[in-house]
Design a protein around this motif. Structure first.
Motif, PDB file in Angstrom:
ATOM      1  N   ASP A  48      -0.361  -3.291   8.902  1.00  0.00           N
ATOM      2  CA  ASP A  48       0.239  -3.246   7.574  1.00  0.00           C
ATOM      3  C   ASP A  48       1.506  -4.098   7.591  1.00  0.00           C
ATOM      4  O   ASP A  48       1.837  -4.698   8.615  1.00  0.00           O
ATOM      5  CB  ASP A  48       0.526  -1.806   7.130  1.00  0.00           C
ATOM      6  CG  ASP A  48       1.430  -1.045   8.106  1.00  0.00           C
ATOM      7  OD1 ASP A  48       2.218  -1.685   8.832  1.00  0.00           O
ATOM      8  OD2 ASP A  48       1.347   0.197   8.137  1.00  0.00           O
ATOM      9  N   GLU A 107       0.806  -1.224   0.000  1.00  0.00           N
ATOM     10  CA  GLU A 107       0.000   0.000   0.000  1.00  0.00           C
ATOM     11  C   GLU A 107       0.839   1.273   0.000  1.00  0.00           C
ATOM     12  O   GLU A 107       0.382   2.332  -0.410  1.00  0.00           O
ATOM     13  CB  GLU A 107      -0.954   0.002   1.203  1.00  0.00           C
ATOM     14  CG  GLU A 107      -1.914   1.166   1.183  1.00  0.00           C
ATOM     15  CD  GLU A 107      -3.047   1.038   2.196  1.00  0.00           C
ATOM     16  OE1 GLU A 107      -3.489   2.068   2.713  1.00  0.00           O
ATOM     17  OE2 GLU A 107      -3.481  -0.087   2.467  1.00  0.00           O
ATOM     18  N   ASP A 142      -3.096  -2.618   3.712  1.00  0.00           N
ATOM     19  CA  ASP A 142      -3.424  -2.536   5.137  1.00  0.00           C
ATOM     20  C   ASP A 142      -4.730  -3.285   5.421  1.00  0.00           C
ATOM     21  O   ASP A 142      -5.581  -3.446   4.539  1.00  0.00           O
ATOM     22  CB  ASP A 142      -3.581  -1.080   5.565  1.00  0.00           C
ATOM     23  CG  ASP A 142      -2.289  -0.290   5.392  1.00  0.00           C
ATOM     24  OD1 ASP A 142      -1.302  -0.863   4.901  1.00  0.00           O
ATOM     25  OD2 ASP A 142      -2.283   0.903   5.737  1.00  0.00           O
ATOM     26  N   SER A 143      -4.888  -3.704   6.666  1.00  0.00           N
ATOM     27  CA  SER A 143      -6.049  -4.524   7.031  1.00  0.00           C
ATOM     28  C   SER A 143      -7.301  -3.714   7.345  1.00  0.00           C
ATOM     29  O   SER A 143      -8.321  -4.286   7.717  1.00  0.00           O
ATOM     30  CB  SER A 143      -5.694  -5.407   8.236  1.00  0.00           C
ATOM     31  OG  SER A 143      -5.428  -4.603   9.380  1.00  0.00           O
ATOM     32  N   ASP A 144      -7.250  -2.378   7.198  1.00  0.00           N
ATOM     33  CA  ASP A 144      -8.454  -1.572   7.462  1.00  0.00           C
ATOM     34  C   ASP A 144      -9.370  -1.578   6.242  1.00  0.00           C
ATOM     35  O   ASP A 144      -9.045  -2.154   5.194  1.00  0.00           O
ATOM     36  CB  ASP A 144      -8.073  -0.144   7.860  1.00  0.00           C
ATOM     37  CG  ASP A 144      -7.240   0.572   6.810  1.00  0.00           C
ATOM     38  OD1 ASP A 144      -7.004  -0.005   5.727  1.00  0.00           O
ATOM     39  OD2 ASP A 144      -6.829   1.715   7.059  1.00  0.00           O
ATOM     40  N   ASP A 145     -10.534  -0.944   6.360  1.00  0.00           N
ATOM     41  CA  ASP A 145     -11.518  -0.962   5.277  1.00  0.00           C
ATOM     42  C   ASP A 145     -10.981  -0.328   4.004  1.00  0.00           C
ATOM     43  O   ASP A 145     -11.230  -0.824   2.902  1.00  0.00           O
ATOM     44  CB  ASP A 145     -12.803  -0.242   5.715  1.00  0.00           C
ATOM     45  CG  ASP A 145     -13.576  -1.023   6.771  1.00  0.00           C
ATOM     46  OD1 ASP A 145     -13.322  -2.245   6.911  1.00  0.00           O
ATOM     47  OD2 ASP A 145     -14.426  -0.417   7.468  1.00  0.00           O
ATOM     48  N   SER A 184      -4.328 -11.321   3.281  1.00  0.00           N
ATOM     49  CA  SER A 184      -4.998 -10.759   4.462  1.00  0.00           C
ATOM     50  C   SER A 184      -4.077 -10.876   5.671  1.00  0.00           C
ATOM     51  O   SER A 184      -3.751 -11.989   6.104  1.00  0.00           O
ATOM     52  CB  SER A 184      -6.311 -11.503   4.734  1.00  0.00           C
ATOM     53  OG  SER A 184      -7.202 -11.343   3.647  1.00  0.00           O
ATOM     54  N   GLY A 202      -7.893  -0.167   3.044  1.00  0.00           N
ATOM     55  CA  GLY A 202      -6.921  -1.086   2.464  1.00  0.00           C
ATOM     56  C   GLY A 202      -7.590  -2.234   1.732  1.00  0.00           C
ATOM     57  O   GLY A 202      -7.189  -2.620   0.625  1.00  0.00           O
ATOM     58  N   LYS A 203      -8.625  -2.790   2.347  1.00  0.00           N
ATOM     59  CA  LYS A 203      -9.349  -3.897   1.719  1.00  0.00           C
ATOM     60  C   LYS A 203     -10.019  -3.460   0.428  1.00  0.00           C
ATOM     61  O   LYS A 203     -10.011  -4.173  -0.577  1.00  0.00           O
ATOM     62  CB  LYS A 203     -10.384  -4.453   2.702  1.00  0.00           C
ATOM     63  CG  LYS A 203      -9.762  -5.153   3.916  1.00  0.00           C
ATOM     64  CD  LYS A 203     -10.830  -5.572   4.913  1.00  0.00           C
ATOM     65  CE  LYS A 203     -10.204  -6.212   6.147  1.00  0.00           C
ATOM     66  NZ  LYS A 203     -11.234  -6.571   7.163  1.00  0.00           N
ATOM     67  N   SER A 209      -5.028  -9.688  12.402  1.00  0.00           N
ATOM     68  CA  SER A 209      -5.362  -8.537  13.230  1.00  0.00           C
ATOM     69  C   SER A 209      -4.436  -8.429  14.432  1.00  0.00           C
ATOM     70  O   SER A 209      -3.899  -9.422  14.916  1.00  0.00           O
ATOM     71  CB  SER A 209      -6.809  -8.651  13.722  1.00  0.00           C
ATOM     72  OG  SER A 209      -7.099  -7.651  14.675  1.00  0.00           O
ATOM     73  N   LYS A 257      -6.791  -3.932  15.784  1.00  0.00           N
ATOM     74  CA  LYS A 257      -6.199  -2.731  15.198  1.00  0.00           C
ATOM     75  C   LYS A 257      -5.709  -3.008  13.785  1.00  0.00           C
ATOM     76  O   LYS A 257      -5.379  -4.137  13.430  1.00  0.00           O
ATOM     77  CB  LYS A 257      -5.033  -2.246  16.065  1.00  0.00           C
ATOM     78  CG  LYS A 257      -5.430  -1.827  17.474  1.00  0.00           C
ATOM     79  CD  LYS A 257      -4.203  -1.398  18.261  1.00  0.00           C
ATOM     80  CE  LYS A 257      -4.567  -0.998  19.687  1.00  0.00           C
ATOM     81  NZ  LYS A 257      -3.373  -0.619  20.487  1.00  0.00           N
ATOM     82  N   LYS A 258      -5.630  -1.943  13.001  1.00  0.00           N
ATOM     83  CA  LYS A 258      -5.127  -2.044  11.631  1.00  0.00           C
ATOM     84  C   LYS A 258      -3.692  -2.557  11.622  1.00  0.00           C
ATOM     85  O   LYS A 258      -2.861  -2.161  12.448  1.00  0.00           O
ATOM     86  CB  LYS A 258      -5.179  -0.673  10.961  1.00  0.00           C
ATOM     87  CG  LYS A 258      -4.748  -0.689   9.500  1.00  0.00           C
ATOM     88  CD  LYS A 258      -4.346   0.691   8.996  1.00  0.00           C
ATOM     89  CE  LYS A 258      -2.929   1.022   9.426  1.00  0.00           C
ATOM     90  NZ  LYS A 258      -2.395   2.235   8.774  1.00  0.00           N
TER      91      LYS A 258
END
Length: 208
Positions: free
Chosen positions: A194, A116, A160-163, A184, A165-166, A187, A191-192
């Motif tokens: 990367d 990202e 990143d694992s946040d919305d 993926s 990023g997805k 977590s 928390k997010k």
């Protein structure tokens, strides 16, 4: 309120500027880059010529021929106001660390990794992955950039694992079709996460 913006034109960038900024890198910024927050080694800092403009961290962007085409600026970690990262005037969306992609194709590598952001690409490269990123963040990956990946069988997309990023990963996956695989990240207590967190704070390894 202090905000920093680009003040150089990409059409007239001095190719020696990246080295000059790198040589001006303060010790406190080196310590920040090597902390768990960023997880970079001295070798990686030197390889990517991470530098200091006098007020911001600098990350030079080169094209496939080694020409300096942009300088990404990352806000001083001691500051919390203003934009976090930006490019120079006239900068266009491009691939950061495109040399890794060129090497991967020459070596007939079966896969590459798209991250990202620039720091994530550097950390992934440090751990032995062929990693590139778009200089425009999660929301933007130019369709024209897909041609640069010709000959690569699998494109791993690790955002990143946040919305945000997805959502960004899904958009990039659509551009590459069947070749795309979305990674993926686990977590961290909700928390997010990367790639930098994965290796730095969470202490995972390449094998993981």
């Amino acid at each position: 309120k202090v905000e920093y913006t680009a003040d150089l034109d990409t059409n007239t960038l001095d190719p020696n500027l990246a080295v000059e900024y790198h040589q001006n890198l303060p010790e406190r910024i080196k310590n920040y880059l090597k902390s768990d927050k960023r997880g970079l080694t001295n070798e990686t800092i030197s390889e990517f010529l991470i530098g200091w403009s006098g007020k911001n961290i600098t990350i030079p962007v080169f094209d496939s021929k080694g020409n300096l085409i942009n300088i990404r600026h990352r806000r001083d970690p001691q500051r919390s106001n203003g934009p976090k990262i930006w490019g120079e005037k006239g900068s266009k969306v491009s691939l950061f660390n495109i040399k890794a992609l060129e090497i991967a194709k020459k070596q007939n590598a079966s896969c590459v990794l798209i991250t990202e952001g620039e720091f994530d690409a550097m950390v992934a490269s440090q751990h032995g992955f062929s990693a590139v990123t778009s200089t425009a963040g999660a929301a933007t990956f130019k369709k024209e950039g897909v041609k640069e990946f010709e000959g690569i069988d699998i494109i791993y997309i690790c955002y990143d694992s946040d919305d945000a990023g997805k959502e960004g990963a899904n958009k990039v996956a659509e551009l590459f079709g069947a070749r795309a695989k979305i990674v993926s990240l686990p977590s961290n207590n909700g928390k997010k996460v990367d790639i930098t967190d994965y290796f730095g704070q969470l202490k995972h390894t390449k094998e993981d």
